[in-house]
Design an enzyme around this catalytic site. Structure first.
Site, PDB file in Angstrom:
ATOM      1  N   ARG A 145     -14.208  -3.275  -9.941  1.00 58.08           N
ATOM      2  CA  ARG A 145     -15.326  -3.260  -8.987  1.00 58.08           C
ATOM      3  C   ARG A 145     -15.373  -1.989  -8.140  1.00 58.08           C
ATOM      4  O   ARG A 145     -16.383  -1.725  -7.487  1.00 58.08           O
ATOM      5  CB  ARG A 145     -15.266  -4.486  -8.074  1.00 58.08           C
ATOM      6  CG  ARG A 145     -15.638  -5.803  -8.773  1.00 58.08           C
ATOM      7  CD  ARG A 145     -15.693  -6.953  -7.769  1.00 58.08           C
ATOM      8  NE  ARG A 145     -16.271  -8.150  -8.343  1.00 58.08           N
ATOM      9  CZ  ARG A 145     -15.587  -9.142  -8.896  1.00 58.08           C
ATOM     10  NH1 ARG A 145     -14.266  -9.033  -8.971  1.00 58.08           N
ATOM     11  NH2 ARG A 145     -16.198 -10.211  -9.373  1.00 58.08           N
TER      12      ARG A 145
ATOM     13  N   ASP B 147      -4.408  -9.896  -8.149  1.00 58.87           N
ATOM     14  CA  ASP B 147      -5.045 -11.217  -8.046  1.00 58.87           C
ATOM     15  C   ASP B 147      -3.930 -12.250  -7.831  1.00 58.87           C
ATOM     16  O   ASP B 147      -3.632 -13.048  -8.718  1.00 58.87           O
ATOM     17  CB  ASP B 147      -5.843 -11.510  -9.308  1.00 58.87           C
ATOM     18  CG  ASP B 147      -6.939 -10.486  -9.541  1.00 58.87           C
ATOM     19  OD1 ASP B 147      -8.006 -10.632  -8.938  1.00 58.87           O
ATOM     20  OD2 ASP B 147      -6.712  -9.539 -10.309  1.00 58.87           O
TER      21      ASP B 147
ATOM     22  N   GLU C 293      -6.170   1.936 -15.233  1.00 57.59           N
ATOM     23  CA  GLU C 293      -4.727   2.102 -15.381  1.00 57.59           C
ATOM     24  C   GLU C 293      -3.958   0.831 -15.034  1.00 57.59           C
ATOM     25  O   GLU C 293      -2.856   0.606 -15.557  1.00 57.59           O
ATOM     26  CB  GLU C 293      -4.241   3.259 -14.498  1.00 57.59           C
ATOM     27  CG  GLU C 293      -4.651   4.631 -15.009  1.00 57.59           C
ATOM     28  CD  GLU C 293      -4.051   4.947 -16.384  1.00 57.59           C
ATOM     29  OE1 GLU C 293      -2.896   4.537 -16.634  1.00 57.59           O
ATOM     30  OE2 GLU C 293      -4.736   5.601 -17.179  1.00 57.59           O
TER      31      GLU C 293
ATOM     32  N   HIS D  78      -4.877  -2.247 -15.834  1.00 62.38           N
ATOM     33  CA  HIS D  78      -4.856  -3.030 -17.073  1.00 62.38           C
ATOM     34  C   HIS D  78      -3.863  -2.436 -18.074  1.00 62.38           C
ATOM     35  O   HIS D  78      -3.132  -3.164 -18.754  1.00 62.38           O
ATOM     36  CB  HIS D  78      -6.248  -3.055 -17.711  1.00 62.38           C
ATOM     37  CG  HIS D  78      -7.292  -3.742 -16.895  1.00 62.38           C
ATOM     38  ND1 HIS D  78      -8.357  -3.067 -16.342  1.00 62.38           N
ATOM     39  CD2 HIS D  78      -7.450  -5.034 -16.559  1.00 62.38           C
ATOM     40  CE1 HIS D  78      -9.124  -3.920 -15.686  1.00 62.38           C
ATOM     41  NE2 HIS D  78      -8.601  -5.129 -15.797  1.00 62.38           N
TER      42      HIS D  78
ATOM     43  N   GLY E 225      -1.929  -9.320 -13.478  1.00 64.95           N
ATOM     44  CA  GLY E 225      -1.620  -8.417 -12.380  1.00 64.95           C
ATOM     45  C   GLY E 225      -1.425  -9.165 -11.079  1.00 64.95           C
ATOM     46  O   GLY E 225      -2.083 -10.170 -10.817  1.00 64.95           O
ATOM     47  N   LYS E 226      -0.540  -8.650 -10.235  1.00 64.24           N
ATOM     48  CA  LYS E 226      -0.301  -9.271  -8.934  1.00 64.24           C
ATOM     49  C   LYS E 226      -1.413  -8.994  -7.928  1.00 64.24           C
ATOM     50  O   LYS E 226      -1.430  -9.607  -6.856  1.00 64.24           O
ATOM     51  CB  LYS E 226       1.038  -8.790  -8.360  1.00 64.24           C
ATOM     52  CG  LYS E 226       2.251  -9.445  -8.990  1.00 64.24           C
ATOM     53  CD  LYS E 226       3.516  -9.059  -8.226  1.00 64.24           C
ATOM     54  CE  LYS E 226       4.744  -9.745  -8.804  1.00 64.24           C
ATOM     55  NZ  LYS E 226       5.965  -9.397  -8.026  1.00 64.24           N
TER      56      LYS E 226
END
Length: 305
Positions: A212, A175, A26, A28, A172-173
């Site tokens: 992961r 990372d 979700e 992504h 995405g924040k």
């Protein structure tokens, strides 16, 4: 891919790119929604980049389900116009006997006095030699324990930008350091691309969504909730007036250690420079990397007080 993108842009349409390594969740899908909000067309790339893994890391076990990814993308109410799924972005067709093996390749980064580390790529005998470095932002946090990671990320993203030629790219924040590295690369190399940071998506129990997570055993997943729990506690403490970053770090460390996590780092840094700070007098982010079992998880919490 490039031909299609140029044809669309010649018609006055804007193109958004959502780079992923697949095994979509979700988080992504929220990036795709953000791209749709900002552009006419959306490209999703699915490519597990060997250039950002060292030989000792989890490239071979990184989760993959391309067919399942396609089904998820087809089910979206917002249309994905292109799925770009290259076989190998480091194969330059100089050897017809490509046996698709992982090897250690050049441009090693010196880790210690007599130790060097390299990335793992699938390549022909010609080898890939050109790497993009964002020298200061890549050094701390994840860059300490994964010294080839950001070099590999910046390089593959530059490749994707050159191939897709998007107007907008969405990351995405979760990372966070990666986002800042890409934004700095775009600024410094004059890419005509707007890089958007999209908010972290979490499960109902607070765990940040990650491909992961599938490798976590049930008891490890339960313990991993200490990460988000401690970050929310730290944010609440800061909002109530605790601006001493040492105290905030210790709060997070104590909770995660108590759950049995093996901490890689807990840092309170400036949101733009990623430099560590002692007291909060400008927007900061608490960044965390922890292992539960064999799974390395990252998370963060922005604090704007």
């Amino acid at each position: 891919m490039r031909k299609w993108s140029r044809a669309m842009r010649s018609q006055g349409k804007t193109v958004g790119l959502v780079p992923t390594m697949g095994y979509l969740h979700e988080g992504h899908l929220s990036l795709i929604k953000e791209s749709h909000n900002r552009t006419n067309l959306t490209v999703v790339s699915i490519y597990v980049n060997p250039g950002q893994f060292s030989p000792s890391e989890d490239l071979s076990t990184y989760p993959s389900d391309f067919h399942g990814d396609l089904l998820k993308l087809k089910s979206l109410p917002q249309r994905v116009d292109v799925v770009f799924h290259p076989y190998n972005l480091y194969d330059y067709n100089n050897n017809n006997n490509n046996n698709n093996k992982s090897v250690v390749i050049g441009n090693a980064i010196r880790k210690g006095e007599n130790e060097t580390v390299s990335s793992c790529v699938e390549e022909t005998e010609a080898g890939h030699e050109t790497w993009v470095r964002v020298e200061r932002l890549e050094k701390g946090m994840c860059g300490k324990s994964r010294p080839v990671f950001f070099r590999g990320v910046a390089t593959v993203v530059a490749k994707l930008f050159n191939i897709v030629e998007p107007d907008v790219a969405v990351f995405g924040k979760k990372d966070y350091q990666q986002l800042r590295v890409i934004q700095r690369m775009v600024r410094d190399l004059d890419f005509s691309i707007e890089v958007i940071g999209s908010e972290i998506m979490r499960d109902s129990d607070g765990l940040a969504l990650s491909s992961r997570n599938v490798h976590l055993k049930p008891e490890e997943r339960e313990k991993a909730l200490s990460i988000s729990r401690s970050l929310f506690w730290a944010k609440s403490a800061a909002q109530k007036g605790q601006i001493n970053c040492k105290e905030l770090r210790e709060l997070v460390i104590k909770e995660i250690n108590g759950a049995g996590g093996r901490i890689d780092y807990v840092e309170v840094v400036n949101q733009e420079s990623l430099e560590a700070v002692d007291k909060i007098n400008s927007p900061v982010v608490i960044c965390v990397a922890v292992r539960f079992g064999t799974v390395r998880l990252i998370d963060n919490m922005e604090i704007n007080v």
